[in-house]
Design an enzyme around this catalytic site. Structure first.
Site, short mmCIF file in Angstrom:
data_model
loop_
_atom_site.label_atom_id
_atom_site.label_comp_id
_atom_site.label_asym_id
_atom_site.label_seq_id
_atom_site.Cartn_x
_atom_site.Cartn_y
_atom_site.Cartn_z
CE LYS A 35 -3.67 2.35 2.54
NZ LYS A 35 -4.53 2.31 3.73
CE LYS A 56 -6.25 2.06 -0.84
NZ LYS A 56 -6.87 2.19 0.47
ZN LIG Z 1 -5.50 3.79 7.84
#
Ligand SMILES: [Zn+2]
Length: 336
Positions: free
Chosen positions: A201, A254
């Site tokens: 992420k 992501k």
């Molecule tokens: Zn968070």
């Protein structure tokens, strides 16, 4: 001249592009609504359906408004949702995140009542529930404190499992959280509840609209101390390897579109199911251009989602899910 042409032998790739039936026959990547996950933002109250201004067509919903959403999803053929919550109040330790009557816990119970077969996935992170807006608890000097945060993330996961959630999805990027959550779930008897880890992420500008949607902007500083540097791909592989080691069942990259090389690198790294999150800013860009008449929304969205699948994602988390699923159903194929 005619004779010369006849004598030529070269590959004619255009041969299989002549008709839609031929193109469809040789198509390498196909989208299917069953691979989409639709994010939903739930908040307290009744009769609430507030459009998120930076994400046209997306709403914050109260639990009683989920009925319409469930009907829409079933109609479109989308069978999985990812839940984010807006709590009634926030504090330093994100207490509502692991309260048995927390907003996401309530939403899970209602969704399971309305449609027991719908796959409910709960985002697990503290940033929506903390008054400082960071993804973990803070030290006295204001740094995010990794290990104490793991206890709270574990409590949140068990609380969501108790509410009946199908999948736990930690998005906090604390080190060791997948292992800690797995141990806590197992200890509480939820050995069959899978973990979809937000493994790679990135600290991305493309999360901007989400922070309005989930009211989760950090009150000071930023998240670069725990989310990944956009320049790194080898580090993504390390993150994925660590999550697999800690028993993740599904791994995730992501955002999606600016990170398709990362999706491919992770695809080549693991046989685990791989998800990619087509985030709020990616949605907002296409939506804004479409609303201005600058692009053909249907074609652009299906092309973007196809690109994510072609890069190697099995699962696509996307705000376009319902629209894309309907377009696929109505056209009867995956044509762009
Ligand atoms: Zn968070």
């Amino acid at each position: 001249m005619v004779l010369a042409t006849r004598s030529l032998r070269f590959a004619r790739t255009r041969r299989t592009r002549r008709t839609e039936a031929l193109r469809s026959l040789v198509r390498e990547t196909r989208l299917d609504p069953s691979q989409f996950i639709y994010p939903i933002f739930v908040k307290h109250g009744t009769g609430v359906r507030e459009e998120i201004s930076s994400m046209p067509g997306q709403y914050q919903l109260s639990v009683d408004m989920l009925r319409g959403e469930v009907a829409d999803l079933r109609d479109a053929g989308v069978r999985a949702v990812l839940l984010f919550g807006l709590p009634a109040s926030k504090d330093a330790e994100g207490t509502e995140g692991y309260a048995s009557d927390g907003i996401v816990q309530q939403a899970v119970r209602e969704l399971k009542r309305l449609d027991p077969d719908l796959v409910t996935i709960a985002d697990v992170c503290l940033c929506e529930y903390t008054d400082h807006g960071h993804c973990g608890v803070l030290t006295a000097t204001g740094e995010v404190d990794n290990d104490p945060s793991l206890d709270l993330l574990s409590r949140m996961s068990v609380s969501l499992a108790e509410a009946g959630v199908d999948v736990i999805a930690p998005s906090d990027m604390m080190d060791g959280r997948v292992g800690a959550i797995r141990a806590a779930l197992d200890e509480a008897g939820y050995t069959s509840t899978p973990i979809m880890a937000y493994s790679a992420k990135y600290a991305s500008a493309f999360y901007g609209p989400f922070r309005e949607a989930a009211d989760s902007a950090p009150q000071f500083g930023d998240r670069r101390g725990y989310q990944m540097d956009p320049a790194n791909v080898r580090e993504a592989r390390r993150e994925v390897a660590a999550d697999i080691e800690e028993s993740a069942d599904i791994v995730m990259v992501k955002p999606a579109l600016p990170y398709l090389d990362v999706v491919r690198a992770v695809r080549d790294q693991t046989d685990l199911p791989l998800a990619a999150y087509n985030v709020s800013g990616e949605y907002a860009m296409l939506k804004a251009a479409a609303l201005n008449g600058w692009i053909d929304e249907r074609r652009a969205v299906l092309e973007a989602l196809t690109g994510i699948a072609r890069a190697g994602a099995d699962i696509i988390i996307t705000y376009h899910a319902k629209d894309a699923a309907r377009w696929l159903r109505d056209s009867g194929d995956t044509r762009l």
